[in-house]
Design an enzyme around this catalytic site. Sequence first.
Site, PDB file in Angstrom:
ATOM      1  N   THR A 390      81.005  48.645 -54.657  1.00 60.32           N
ATOM      2  CA  THR A 390      82.069  47.665 -54.724  1.00 60.32           C
ATOM      3  C   THR A 390      82.141  47.117 -56.131  1.00 60.32           C
ATOM      4  O   THR A 390      81.218  47.281 -56.920  1.00 60.32           O
ATOM      5  CB  THR A 390      81.767  46.541 -53.700  1.00 60.32           C
ATOM      6  OG1 THR A 390      81.578  47.139 -52.429  1.00 60.32           O
ATOM      7  CG2 THR A 390      82.851  45.496 -53.636  1.00 60.32           C
ATOM      8  N   ASN A 410      83.133  51.607 -50.935  1.00 62.23           N
ATOM      9  CA  ASN A 410      81.921  51.412 -50.133  1.00 62.23           C
ATOM     10  C   ASN A 410      80.689  51.867 -50.907  1.00 62.23           C
ATOM     11  O   ASN A 410      80.403  51.302 -51.942  1.00 62.23           O
ATOM     12  CB  ASN A 410      82.026  52.070 -48.757  1.00 62.23           C
ATOM     13  CG  ASN A 410      81.040  51.450 -47.767  1.00 62.23           C
ATOM     14  OD1 ASN A 410      80.673  50.284 -47.892  1.00 62.23           O
ATOM     15  ND2 ASN A 410      80.604  52.215 -46.797  1.00 62.23           N
ATOM     16  N   ASP A 432      81.446  51.240 -42.328  1.00 59.69           N
ATOM     17  CA  ASP A 432      81.389  49.793 -42.115  1.00 59.69           C
ATOM     18  C   ASP A 432      81.728  49.405 -40.679  1.00 59.69           C
ATOM     19  O   ASP A 432      81.599  48.242 -40.297  1.00 59.69           O
ATOM     20  CB  ASP A 432      82.328  49.071 -43.078  1.00 59.69           C
ATOM     21  CG  ASP A 432      81.635  48.712 -44.380  1.00 59.69           C
ATOM     22  OD1 ASP A 432      80.431  48.970 -44.501  1.00 59.69           O
ATOM     23  OD2 ASP A 432      82.293  48.173 -45.288  1.00 59.69           O
ATOM     24  N   SER A 462      81.969  42.761 -46.100  1.00 64.02           N
ATOM     25  CA  SER A 462      81.241  41.630 -46.672  1.00 64.02           C
ATOM     26  C   SER A 462      81.910  41.098 -47.931  1.00 64.02           C
ATOM     27  O   SER A 462      81.415  40.135 -48.527  1.00 64.02           O
ATOM     28  CB  SER A 462      79.802  42.056 -47.017  1.00 64.02           C
ATOM     29  OG  SER A 462      79.079  42.410 -45.860  1.00 64.02           O
ATOM     30  N   GLY A 482      77.946  44.601 -53.800  1.00 61.57           N
ATOM     31  CA  GLY A 482      76.581  44.815 -53.320  1.00 61.57           C
ATOM     32  C   GLY A 482      76.411  44.745 -51.822  1.00 61.57           C
ATOM     33  O   GLY A 482      75.388  44.262 -51.334  1.00 61.57           O
ATOM     34  N   GLY A 483      77.420  45.199 -51.053  1.00 70.17           N
ATOM     35  CA  GLY A 483      77.281  45.195 -49.602  1.00 70.17           C
ATOM     36  C   GLY A 483      77.080  43.784 -49.075  1.00 70.17           C
ATOM     37  O   GLY A 483      77.710  42.834 -49.550  1.00 70.17           O
TER      38      GLY A 483
END
Length: 583
Positions: A390, A410, A432, A462, A482-483
């Site tokens: 991301t 992603n 996701d 997120s 970073g997820g």
Amino acid sequence: MRIDRREWLRCSAAAVASLPAMLRAQSPPAVTGGVEHVASGSRGAIATVSEIATRAGLRVMEEGGNAVDAAVAAALMLAVVDGGNSGLGGGCFILARGVHGEVVAIDGRETAPAAAHGRMFFRDGRPDPSLSQTGALASGVPGAVAAYHRLSEELGTGRWRSAALAAAEQAAEGFPIDARYAARIASSAERLGRFEGSRKVFFDADGEPRKAGERLVQPDLAVTLQELASDGPDAFYRGRMAELTARWMQENGGMITEEDFRHYRIRHREPVESAFADHRILGFPPPSSGGIHVAQILGMLKRFDLASMYDEDPIAYYHVVAEAMRLAFADRAVWLGDPAFADVPRGLLDEEYLDKRSAMIDPEGRIPVVTAGGPPGVGVDLFGRLPRHTTHLTAADEAGNWVAITATVNTTFGSKVVIPGTGVVMNNEMDDFAIAPGVPNAFGLIGTEANAPAPGKRPLSSMSPTMVLRGDQPVLSCGAAGGPRIITATAQIVLRALALDEPLATAVAAPRIHQQWRPNELWVEQRLDQRIVDGLAQLGHSIRRSSGLATAQAIAITEFSGAEAGQITAVAEPRADGHAAAY
């Protein structure tokens, strides 16, 4: 056995007493290796993960465009120079404020194809996560192009064509691969090498992954961007891109069709609003989990005097922040999903509910067992039901335009598929979704039926573009990559700026922690003082070390930047090669 933290602190009193001064001095310098991480100016500022993209955005503002034009130009340029993180084949969430005070939340999240179903990633009766992470089934229908164009049309000054052409020129001309980009290619080489289109872009004539110092030229991507300049989103959703993607998907066992492209629509959402430290916090609503959980974390920490705690007992500060994260992520696993398909209760942000959750936090010990809570309004009062990797960028100008964009494909290089003839890296956002109850995705997150795959559904995200206002005036914006660490990094920047009164550069650079409930571990950055880490372990936390947790960009006005009056300050992530510029 419960640890007596007071006794432990008495034994370590001298060491702990020295922590606050040490912590204040821990932030790295604003400039590292010649890269400008902090920049201030009176007319406009921008921060992205790439110097080339930041320069592209700044040039637009210098030539008379506004912050929205700059952000769109930077986002399109990132598709060229940072394709491992975001691009035309991915999606985004945009939070923006115009000169008249209007705030828009544009949902450019990818959608599942019409043929998607709950068992599409099962083989021989068992879920196979590799199918949702690599190859033809891993991609959702991209939304970034539609979202960027809508932002440009609504709040920009008519510079879409020039921005797309500038990105096309960069793709045709190429750019030198740096060590960080080369490392991403190397780490993904085995899976990138499975696909013809990806080999053409990321491998050299000898069939080897491209290395640092080589020039990456992307002629197919240049053509795609030229088409976007001429025909806008129609070139993407009703033209050659849709046709070539559908053909490749059919030949390789995928589900996306030309009809899926034609039917894609962005969504306008109502921002999530909460309050903290006498400021309004605007975040992105579902299908982002970020806006809700940043607000939850901040809301659960209201009852603590965080500034005094940080100065007097930094171990306790990090502990209560970690526990608030843990409680928020427990709610995420159960309640969050696309509001068009799942009942996401507004009660997750109810003050009484957050007070009850907050009361579970014990500054002297870890909560033994954490589960999702029971917010009010379940099934009744819901978020708007409608008939790693991301990037985050942010820009602002003197006229009052503010933009925060979090965009993604992603994981690094998404599905590892470049559609032949287009140069476009396709996302792997289908990962996701919760491909099966209790089965973790690439980031270790689990979910329920609320986030199961379904036709046209948007996977939970997120991404957390966030804006802080004093009254009606924006004073700070931030977000991260970073997820799930996006949520916790964003919350920590806001906490440090508002509760600890730290300058923005310090707030961005300060050591971070991360707790996402499952797996039940507390991640801490290696720069966090060992005495604090030991104290957190004594409180019952299972510690995992990390070199860096998330990559953030932020902008603030004088109040939070530490700059001279009337200045706008952009801060790019010092943990990476982020670049800030202003004028």
